[in-house]
Motif scaffolding. Structure first.
Motif, mmCIF file in Angstrom:
data_model
loop_
_atom_site.group_PDB
_atom_site.id
_atom_site.type_symbol
_atom_site.label_atom_id
_atom_site.label_comp_id
_atom_site.label_asym_id
_atom_site.label_seq_id
_atom_site.Cartn_x
_atom_site.Cartn_y
_atom_site.Cartn_z
ATOM 1 N N ASN A 135 28.459 49.275 50.641
ATOM 2 C CA ASN A 135 29.546 48.938 50.540
ATOM 3 C C ASN A 135 31.243 50.245 49.967
ATOM 4 O O ASN A 135 30.869 49.777 48.860
ATOM 5 C CB ASN A 135 30.325 47.563 49.492
ATOM 6 C CG ASN A 135 31.479 46.823 49.887
ATOM 7 O OD1 ASN A 135 32.748 47.695 49.923
ATOM 8 N ND2 ASN A 135 31.819 45.227 50.287
ATOM 9 N N ARG A 185 37.376 45.294 45.077
ATOM 10 C CA ARG A 185 38.264 45.700 44.889
ATOM 11 C C ARG A 185 39.257 45.536 46.397
ATOM 12 O O ARG A 185 39.704 44.525 46.453
ATOM 13 C CB ARG A 185 38.037 47.189 45.278
ATOM 14 C CG ARG A 185 37.810 47.928 43.945
ATOM 15 C CD ARG A 185 37.587 49.089 44.583
ATOM 16 N NE ARG A 185 37.680 50.236 43.598
ATOM 17 C CZ ARG A 185 36.072 50.837 43.480
ATOM 18 N NH1 ARG A 185 35.785 49.904 43.425
ATOM 19 N NH2 ARG A 185 36.205 51.609 41.932
ATOM 20 N N ALA A 201 33.901 50.234 50.549
ATOM 21 C CA ALA A 201 35.736 49.837 50.233
ATOM 22 C C ALA A 201 35.707 49.730 48.339
ATOM 23 O O ALA A 201 36.154 49.724 47.606
ATOM 24 C CB ALA A 201 36.122 49.321 50.377
ATOM 25 N N ASP A 202 33.995 49.117 48.478
ATOM 26 C CA ASP A 202 34.080 48.398 46.592
ATOM 27 C C ASP A 202 33.057 49.316 45.564
ATOM 28 O O ASP A 202 32.410 49.199 44.577
ATOM 29 C CB ASP A 202 33.357 47.123 46.351
ATOM 30 C CG ASP A 202 35.029 46.243 47.214
ATOM 31 O OD1 ASP A 202 35.932 46.511 47.115
ATOM 32 O OD2 ASP A 202 34.062 45.027 47.751
ATOM 33 N N GLN A 203 32.826 50.373 46.245
ATOM 34 C CA GLN A 203 31.762 51.623 46.126
ATOM 35 C C GLN A 203 30.519 50.883 45.395
ATOM 36 O O GLN A 203 30.297 51.082 43.785
ATOM 37 C CB GLN A 203 32.737 52.304 44.734
ATOM 38 C CG GLN A 203 33.766 53.272 45.724
ATOM 39 C CD GLN A 203 34.466 54.051 45.253
ATOM 40 O OE1 GLN A 203 34.412 54.245 43.744
ATOM 41 N NE2 GLN A 203 35.643 54.156 45.732
ATOM 42 N N GLY A 234 25.332 39.213 35.824
ATOM 43 C CA GLY A 234 26.160 40.311 36.142
ATOM 44 C C GLY A 234 27.203 40.371 37.409
ATOM 45 O O GLY A 234 27.707 38.340 37.573
ATOM 46 N N HIS A 235 27.428 40.553 37.924
ATOM 47 C CA HIS A 235 29.019 40.743 38.533
ATOM 48 C C HIS A 235 28.517 42.204 39.727
ATOM 49 O O HIS A 235 28.927 42.950 39.634
ATOM 50 C CB HIS A 235 30.521 40.672 38.096
ATOM 51 C CG HIS A 235 30.161 41.285 37.325
ATOM 52 N ND1 HIS A 235 30.900 42.752 37.185
ATOM 53 C CD2 HIS A 235 30.303 41.429 35.017
ATOM 54 C CE1 HIS A 235 30.810 43.360 35.716
ATOM 55 N NE2 HIS A 235 29.814 42.745 34.920
ATOM 56 N N ARG A 236 29.901 41.821 41.058
ATOM 57 C CA ARG A 236 29.794 42.449 41.603
ATOM 58 C C ARG A 236 31.793 42.911 41.512
ATOM 59 O O ARG A 236 32.003 44.680 42.134
ATOM 60 C CB ARG A 236 30.961 42.236 43.927
ATOM 61 C CG ARG A 236 29.095 42.220 43.729
ATOM 62 C CD ARG A 236 29.451 41.409 44.883
ATOM 63 N NE ARG A 236 29.916 41.712 46.626
ATOM 64 C CZ ARG A 236 29.608 41.724 47.522
ATOM 65 N NH1 ARG A 236 28.005 42.191 47.813
ATOM 66 N NH2 ARG A 236 29.629 42.936 47.805
ATOM 67 N N SER A 237 32.440 42.452 40.556
ATOM 68 C CA SER A 237 33.626 43.538 40.322
ATOM 69 C C SER A 237 33.463 44.652 39.048
ATOM 70 O O SER A 237 32.284 44.635 38.644
ATOM 71 C CB SER A 237 34.748 42.954 39.926
ATOM 72 O OG SER A 237 33.882 42.005 38.443
ATOM 73 N N VAL A 238 34.396 46.177 38.861
ATOM 74 C CA VAL A 238 34.235 47.028 38.349
ATOM 75 C C VAL A 238 34.031 46.222 36.752
ATOM 76 O O VAL A 238 33.200 46.558 35.663
ATOM 77 C CB VAL A 238 35.514 47.568 38.426
ATOM 78 C CG1 VAL A 238 35.401 48.733 37.165
ATOM 79 C CG2 VAL A 238 35.138 48.467 39.427
ATOM 80 N N LYS A 239 34.811 45.334 36.349
ATOM 81 C CA LYS A 239 34.763 44.591 35.126
ATOM 82 C C LYS A 239 33.864 43.384 35.224
ATOM 83 O O LYS A 239 34.160 42.588 35.863
ATOM 84 C CB LYS A 239 36.347 44.551 34.896
ATOM 85 C CG LYS A 239 36.876 45.533 33.834
ATOM 86 C CD LYS A 239 38.058 45.697 34.333
ATOM 87 C CE LYS A 239 39.808 46.590 33.402
ATOM 88 N NZ LYS A 239 40.458 46.504 33.628
ATOM 89 N N GLY A 240 33.616 42.229 33.770
ATOM 90 C CA GLY A 240 33.060 41.065 33.742
ATOM 91 C C GLY A 240 32.968 40.955 32.260
ATOM 92 O O GLY A 240 32.549 41.901 32.107
ATOM 93 N N VAL A 241 32.861 40.331 31.851
ATOM 94 C CA VAL A 241 32.376 39.921 30.299
ATOM 95 C C VAL A 241 32.853 38.689 30.309
ATOM 96 O O VAL A 241 33.067 37.785 28.878
ATOM 97 C CB VAL A 241 34.476 40.591 29.488
ATOM 98 C CG1 VAL A 241 33.944 41.768 29.469
ATOM 99 C CG2 VAL A 241 35.405 40.117 29.807
ATOM 100 N N THR A 242 32.061 37.672 31.180
ATOM 101 C CA THR A 242 31.392 36.372 30.978
ATOM 102 C C THR A 242 30.330 36.725 30.029
ATOM 103 O O THR A 242 29.532 36.884 30.153
ATOM 104 C CB THR A 242 31.430 35.728 32.183
ATOM 105 O OG1 THR A 242 32.521 35.882 32.897
ATOM 106 C CG2 THR A 242 30.840 34.504 32.274
ATOM 107 N N VAL A 251 24.853 50.083 36.842
ATOM 108 C CA VAL A 251 23.580 49.047 37.003
ATOM 109 C C VAL A 251 25.572 47.798 36.997
ATOM 110 O O VAL A 251 25.748 47.892 35.708
ATOM 111 C CB VAL A 251 22.982 48.515 36.581
ATOM 112 C CG1 VAL A 251 22.820 46.949 36.898
ATOM 113 C CG2 VAL A 251 21.719 49.256 36.455
ATOM 114 N N THR A 285 34.499 37.206 38.681
ATOM 115 C CA THR A 285 34.061 37.074 37.200
ATOM 116 C C THR A 285 35.128 36.124 36.710
ATOM 117 O O THR A 285 36.326 36.803 36.833
ATOM 118 C CB THR A 285 33.809 37.919 37.005
ATOM 119 O OG1 THR A 285 33.650 37.657 35.091
ATOM 120 C CG2 THR A 285 34.574 39.202 36.193
ATOM 121 N N THR A 334 36.425 36.397 33.515
ATOM 122 C CA THR A 334 37.056 36.776 32.843
ATOM 123 C C THR A 334 36.770 38.982 33.232
ATOM 124 O O THR A 334 35.629 38.643 32.910
ATOM 125 C CB THR A 334 37.624 36.414 31.162
ATOM 126 O OG1 THR A 334 37.335 37.709 30.940
ATOM 127 C CG2 THR A 334 35.924 36.362 30.754
#
Lengths: 451, 451
Positions: free
Chosen positions: B99, A341, B101-103, B178-186, B162, A405, A407
């Motif tokens: 973090n 975010r 702000a990024d929860q 994985g990733h640091r974003s809420v979403k991610g489908v790579t 996670v 990421t 996507t």
């Protein structure tokens, strides 16, 4: 090939479609990308047994199979080419069970997300995954791509809603994965692995999903306008920082807002303004909306709030008109990077830099609550020009550098496969390929996609 | 073996422990099960590099490695035997980043869940996974077992919290998933696959996890007593059916309540009574608690409600005293079946049948909100008698027949591996074994566990 077709027809009869129009449709999806040649045939499966038959024949003859729902994908993941069988699960569209007490439903893959939600709504329940395509996309497709949407920050992604799956393997065997209970940790979590696997590992033929009780209370909608996208992004960050959890928080940059403003003849929009729309729901909806409104005002936004459902939909219409507005500007490549975010302002600034560098327009909307951006690359003609791909390449590299990421919710499909290694690295890519081979040793499931 | 030890000491110095007491501790966990012989050595890793060194040496010498956190497992998943290296991640216990702000937070695996929550609590945040062992279990162990707990129906299981993992593979390579974003489908979701993999696929050396803002409002606690467990289960079902979403809803059968009543000298408990404790939180906590209280009274329960935190803890103390109460009855095999919520009454009835058939006592508590039961098989001595395993075998078969699972949150480990195929079936079991081989071709990671 003739032999494959003959065998399909012999075993599946009129479920086998070779109509030129149907085959042509299967060469494309909503990404605008189109394969070079028509597939061999489309099988409209009516049952799990039909799916098993297709895969048995495919395995025995080494024929590739592209599983396809409604074809609403944005990454070319369900596009078929010459020599391939298209396995459509659209006709398998029944709701097999709704269990209110256990808060679960069992569905076939072809049911549309929107239709499923209508049926659930009659009983006071809903299915949380909410891709923008929900009216026209299938639950099976949502699962195959781990679809996101507007509500993810509050209500999770598709993976969080899937308890169990029936899956037909490449060789036609039927697997029963997961469970009907809320918890379950028996062995490796193949259900989660299957969610978002884009047709590479098997064919989803049935899903047991969590359903939620309708959220009580009002839905409050706030539409706001800010002098710049940076101001709007700061307002979104301030709402999150205040501990407010919107169900929806959507950001539109000035180019997006301008295009929609033209389409809808919106009054009072000044050039350069950006749009932020916020919805709250649940027992604290009004209280959270009041707090959000105060924040938006204090940061210089013009904002109005409504708890009337019709007025709320009207306020959301600006955001919902993004796609038709883009279609008026030219052909669109809709991208889908996701960042933490807090990296949203930096990502918007980078998009401006890329626009300037390449002399192109990239109107961008973002799911501001979760950091997922959809930059729309606008160009003339039907094929994405190389220059646009170069600009997209910079976009992807930037998202990864910001901790994001490639996507967030659309998947890799065909269109992003060349960047896959950039995010995953060689070691992980190699592991993923080996897992693919465990499920599909012949490589007949959706070949040429993702990897 | 001497060579392996010499190499470990040469490269890792005093991180290598061969103290007899430390090795003996690693032969057991909280299940009560104990391996037949002491492991070769314990390495207390201080860094990712240490973990990589251990695995490189292990791969080069073909030496088995058992990864271990705090050893609070209940399925024997982290128990080590002769010839094995115990890789302890307990000393890797830092919080690397919070973090707000990024929860999200980034942690090393050895931090205790409770300690992590203390640190987060100072900033008004928390980490939702809440196994009963949270004060003494590590976040790494919670992830390795996809730990559940009391709050799962409302706040999800560990997998849902996670976002990304750093994992060292069997050969020492480091993967970043994985990733640091809420979403991610790579690509395929290897992060989700790793959660709950019980040390079979790699060693978790860092985790990026979602953190939540402290839930606003009061916490309301209701303690209630019913004439029978069937009545109490019906009350739990009625609360769910009324659309109330408790954060905690715990059911104790009469044998459990009787044991705790004796331990705590509770006044006013009648023989045969069962206990249901309900907590609500969030903005509608009071309102939901009032509605729940009315339901409990209407169904014949003696119930009292408090929103005072100290009184709330006192009301929860009955449930929290289950384990010490069981220890007074004899040795305990704590089981962990999970069924759909609506199958709880049937499962309780079957447990009574199994008690009668085998002439044993099985005091049982259940997370009534999510259908996870913990039947406690009581016996004399240190080894689980065959007769108890026969009774447990009936329990497992019954849970599966009711649409449930062998294990809701404890895992398979050593203790349930003989039943794994019963739930997964041969085809899935074979696929899972092949995935294990992709990650660990030599089979050196936690051999003899799960499969």
């Amino acid at each position: 090939m003739t032999d494959v077709l003959a065998r399909l027809v012999a075993e599946l009869g009129d479920a086998v479609v070779t109509d030129a129009v149907a085959l042509s449709i299967a060469q494309a999806d909503k990404s605008g990308h189109r394969s070079a040649s028509a597939p061999l045939a489309l099988v409209s499966a009516r049952s799990i047994a039909d799916v098993q038959t297709v895969l048995r024949i495919a395995t025995e003859t080494g024929t590739p199979v592209v599983t396809r729902g409604a074809g609403t994908g944005l990454a070319g993941g369900a596009i078929a080419s010459g020599g391939e069988i298209v396995l459509s699960t659209m006709a398998m569209n029944r709701v097999l069970e709704i269990n209110e007490a256990d808060q679960l439903a069992v569905v076939e893959p072809g049911i549309l997300n929107g239709r499923f939600n209508e049926i659930l709504g009659e009983r006071g329940f809903w299915f949380a995954p909410d891709p923008a395509s929900k009216a026209i996309s299938t639950v099976g497709g949502n699962i195959a791509t781990n679809a996101g949407g507007l509500l993810c920050a509050k209500y999770g992604v598709t993976r969080d809603a899937v308890l169990g799956l029936k899956v037909v393997l490449a060789d036609g065997r039927l697997l029963d994965l997961g469970h009907r209970s809320v918890k379950g940790v028996t062995g490796l979590d193949l259900t989660a692995l299957m969610v978002g696997s884009e047709g590479l590992l098997g064919v989803i033929v049935e899903a047991t999903v969590r359903i939620r009780r309708a959220v009580p209370g009002v839905v409050a909608t706030i539409a706001s306008y800010f002098p710049s996208v940076t101001d709007a992004a700061a307002a979104a960050a301030a709402i999150t920082a205040a501990g407010i959890q919107p169900s929806v928080m959507e950001l539109m940059d000035s180019a997006s807002l301008e295009a929609v403003s033209t389409l809808l003849s919106l009054p009072g929009i000044t050039t350069g303004e950006a749009h932020l729309v916020v919805q709250t729901d649940g027992p604290a909806a009004q209280q959270e909306a009041d707090a959000a409104l105060a924040i938006l005002h204090s940061l210089g936004g013009r904002a109005s709030l409504s708890t009337d459902p019709v007025e709320g939909e009207r306020l959301l219409a600006v955001r919902r008109s993004m796609h038709p507005a883009m279609e008026r500007l030219g052909t669109t490549l809709i991208e889908d990077v996701s960042v933490p975010r807090t990296a949203l302002p930096a990502m918007f600034a980078e998009i401006v830099r890329i626009e300037q560098r390449y002399g192109i327009r990239i109107p961008t909307v973002a799911h501001a609550g979760d950091g997922n951006l959809h930059p729309n690359f606008i160009f003339e003609g039907t094929e994405v020009p190389d220059m646009i791909w170069q600009a997209a390449d910079e976009l992807f590299a930037t998202a990864l550098r910001l901790g994001g990421t490639l996507t967030g919710e659309h998947g890799i499909g065909i269109l992003k496969k060349r960047w896959l290694g950039l995010e995953l690295g060689d070691d992980q890519l190699d592991l993923q390929r080996q897992i693919k081979r465990v499920f599909d040793p012949q490589g007949i499931l959706n070949p040429g996609k993702v990897f």
